[in-house]
Enzyme design. Structure first.
Site, PDB file in Angstrom:
ATOM      1  N   LEU A  30      -1.037  39.717 -44.346  1.00 10.65           N
ATOM      2  CA  LEU A  30      -0.698  38.570 -43.513  1.00 10.65           C
ATOM      3  C   LEU A  30      -1.068  37.314 -44.288  1.00 10.65           C
ATOM      4  O   LEU A  30      -2.044  37.310 -45.054  1.00 10.65           O
ATOM      5  CB  LEU A  30      -1.480  38.591 -42.191  1.00 10.65           C
ATOM      6  CG  LEU A  30      -1.198  39.732 -41.217  1.00 10.65           C
ATOM      7  CD1 LEU A  30      -2.149  39.636 -40.017  1.00 10.65           C
ATOM      8  CD2 LEU A  30       0.248  39.708 -40.739  1.00 10.65           C
ATOM      9  N   ASP A  31      -0.299  36.226 -44.096  1.00 10.54           N
ATOM     10  CA  ASP A  31      -0.696  34.942 -44.681  1.00 10.54           C
ATOM     11  C   ASP A  31      -2.118  34.615 -44.244  1.00 10.54           C
ATOM     12  O   ASP A  31      -2.542  34.982 -43.133  1.00 10.54           O
ATOM     13  CB  ASP A  31       0.229  33.822 -44.194  1.00 10.54           C
ATOM     14  CG  ASP A  31       1.623  33.917 -44.795  1.00 10.54           C
ATOM     15  OD1 ASP A  31       1.798  34.660 -45.771  1.00 10.54           O
ATOM     16  OD2 ASP A  31       2.526  33.249 -44.253  1.00 10.54           O
ATOM     17  N   MET A  32      -2.828  33.885 -45.091  1.00 17.69           N
ATOM     18  CA  MET A  32      -4.220  33.571 -44.791  1.00 17.69           C
ATOM     19  C   MET A  32      -4.366  32.881 -43.430  1.00 17.69           C
ATOM     20  O   MET A  32      -5.292  33.184 -42.666  1.00 17.69           O
ATOM     21  CB  MET A  32      -4.804  32.670 -45.883  1.00 17.69           C
ATOM     22  CG  MET A  32      -6.275  32.367 -45.700  1.00 17.69           C
ATOM     23  SD  MET A  32      -6.966  31.403 -47.058  1.00 17.69           S
ATOM     24  CE  MET A  32      -6.183  29.819 -46.779  1.00 17.69           C
TER      25      MET A  32
ATOM     26  N   THR B  41      -2.408  33.113 -40.853  1.00 22.15           N
ATOM     27  CA  THR B  41      -1.869  33.905 -39.750  1.00 22.15           C
ATOM     28  C   THR B  41      -2.925  34.890 -39.261  1.00 22.15           C
ATOM     29  O   THR B  41      -3.594  35.545 -40.062  1.00 22.15           O
ATOM     30  CB  THR B  41      -0.618  34.679 -40.197  1.00 22.15           C
ATOM     31  OG1 THR B  41       0.348  33.748 -40.688  1.00 22.15           O
ATOM     32  CG2 THR B  41      -0.022  35.480 -39.059  1.00 22.15           C
TER      33      THR B  41
END
Length: 536
Positions: free
Chosen positions: A379-381, A383
């Site tokens: 996951l994006d940081m 998110t």
């Protein structure tokens, strides 16, 4: 008096530190100055058409030697072919003088461009290429026809051999036909030579012109970058070639040194001003493939500005970039676990797997808390939500294969920073590629981008915000953030999306649900996040 210095009545306290140009919320004095600038921009009739197509503007709050507070203002590049409009910070190096070295060399390159285009569009060359293609086609047809004849003769020889015909005569016939094929190929090759020589001569001439153009262009760029001599807070100087020589790319991208932040700092250093706060905002339409909103503030770009500002900010007391700080949260909530898999609720701001800096990742925290685990996806940081790990490498490969085959269904919840005018449900298909000049941003790219598809449901709108469900069919970096923010997507960024929208306390995007068939037990799995971003 300095015509670029605009006084400010400071009723808002300023930090002793200059804000980080790569991560900030505009100071009240920057907002105050920007409001005046925006009125002036709107009043510049000469600028209207050009800036409407999109332009970055910047403001730098400064203090002078007497302690007075004011601001400088700048625009990126040029406007209407000028880099020195009255009242605006001029270019670090103005290369636009009509009879100057740059103009003369650029005229040479333009003349070469004209020659190249004329050759590329030459009707004679088109006819020569067509004649060569026709000759090749005729030659290939003759060779193919003779090969067919040889195959027929070979079949006949088989029958003749069976009837007792002289074997030596049959061998001589076969050898003769093979020799004839070689002679035919040689003849075809000889017949093509005049056509190939004509086309090759043209291609050689065109190649030489292109090489000459590249040499002139590279030489001119190097000349230009050597004359962009940048100052820093220590009073030291380096030109752009020297600055970028220490970076992986080695050579500055085109346009380096012409963005707002370097221009503003350069002017401040030259005139003895102390930089106090900086901000940059976008005016006009968003560039094709990118996400820029009219009058929104943005950080300095990475590709062109990061190396330059890293040098220029030396000697100044600058706030640290919050994105480079060690993340303090080290606890994870486990939402599912069995002997093969473990799923956690990753909080916003935590890395999924180890990165280049010291920030702890969910993978490291989980591995220290229990046995080693293996990341199945990321996951994006910024998110939050469901993050799935395997307990063995074999299970990791299995789960990653399921992701690749789209056998794992994911649903994200997002809160949009506005009301989308799109239908309540639908599909967004916008291919994505890296934005190399503005890492870590991505851009919409219909030529070279990778396919990215998202289904969405707009659940409801309230208090100027929209709550949506997002179902990604592909897993591209920043896919959901861009598909929400881009004009041909939902057209509204996610709350807290500092790359494609506006700053807020956090990004309101959560990996809410994951569904799949368990690869070992065969059970239908549904794992839900416990985070509630709607009420944040």
């Amino acid at each position: 008096m300095d015509s670029c210095f605009y006084p400010l009545s400071s009723i808002h306290p300023l930090s002793e530190r200059l804000n980080c140009p790569f991560y900030y919320r505009p100071h009240a004095l920057c907002l105050q100055a920007a409001e005046v600038m925006q009125k002036d921009i709107a009043a510049m009739a000469e600028w209207t058409d050009e800036v409407a197509e999109g332009k970055m503007f910047g403001v730098l709050v400064i203090s002078d030697a007497k302690g007075g507070t004011g601001y400088l203002r700048a625009y990126s590049g040029q406007i209407c072919g000028k880099a020195d409009w009255q009242g605006w910070v001029p270019a670090v190096f103005d290369y636009l003088q009509p009879d100057g070295y740059f103009a003369v060399r650029e005229a040479e390159i333009s003349a070469l461009n004209g020659e190249i285009k004329e050759l590329e569009r030459s009707p004679r060359h088109t006819l020569d290429c067509a004649a060569l293609a026709k000759a090749k086609e005729d030659g290939e047809r003759r060779i193919k026809e003779y090969r067919t004849f040889m195959a027929e003769q070979k079949a006949r020889r088989v029958a003749r051999r069976a009837s007792g015909e002289d074997e030596a005569a049959l061998i001589r016939e076969s050898q003769f036909q093979k020799a004839e094929l070689r002679r035919l190929k040689a003849a075809v090759k000889t017949s093509l030579r005049p056509f190939e020589e004509t086309v090759a001569a043209y291609d050689m001439k065109l190649a030489k012109l292109r090489v000459r153009r590249k040499q002139l262009s590279d030489s001119l760029q190097r000349w230009l970058f050597e004359r962009f001599v940048m100052l820093n807070g220590k009073g030291e100087t380096k030109n752009l070639m020297e600055i970028f020589a220490e970076t992986p790319v080695r050579v500055p991208p085109s346009g380096t040194g012409e963005c707002c932040a370097p221009k503003l700092l350069q002017y401040a250093f030259r005139h003895g001003y102390k930089p106090l706060a900086i901000a940059e905002f976008w005016w006009g339409k968003s560039p094709v493939g990118e996400i820029r909103h009219h009058l929104e503030f943005y950080p300095a770009c990475q590709g062109k500005c990061a190396p330059v500002l890293e040098f220029m900010l030396q000697g100044l007391d600058v706030e640290p970039n919050p994105l480079h700080r060690q993340e303090e949260r080290t606890e994870l909530s486990v939402v599912y676990e069995d002997e093969w898999l473990i799923a956690v609720d990753k909080p916003a701001g935590m890395l999924s797997v180890p990165g280049k800096g010291p920030r702890l990742s969910a993978h490291e925290i989980l591995s220290k808390a229990c046995a080693p685990v293996y990341a199945c996806h990321r996951l994006d940081m910024q998110t939050s939500g469901i993050l799935l790990f395997a307990k063995t490498e074999e299970m990791q490969r299995t789960i990653q294969g399921m992701f690749a085959r789209r056998e794992i269904r994911k649903m994200y919840m997002a809160v949009l920073d506005g009301i989308s005018d799109r239908p309540s449900s639908g599909e967004i298909s916008l291919p994505l590629s890296p934005d190399y000049a503005n890492r870590p941003r991505r851009r919409v790219d219909f030529e070279d981008g990778k396919a990215a598809v998202t289904h969405y449901n707009i659940l409801y709108a309230r208090d100027g915000r929209s709550v949506v469900e997002l179902f990604p069919h592909t897993g591209r970096t920043h896919q959901l953030r861009i598909h929400c923010a881009y004009s041909d997507g939902l057209g509204v960024p996610i709350v807290g999306d500092e790359l494609y929208g506006r700053h807020s306390r956090r990004l309101l995007l959560n990996a809410q649900r994951m569904e799949f068939r368990h690869p070992v037990t065969g059970a239908e799995m549904r794992i839900d996040s416990h985070f509630d971003i709607v009420s944040v």
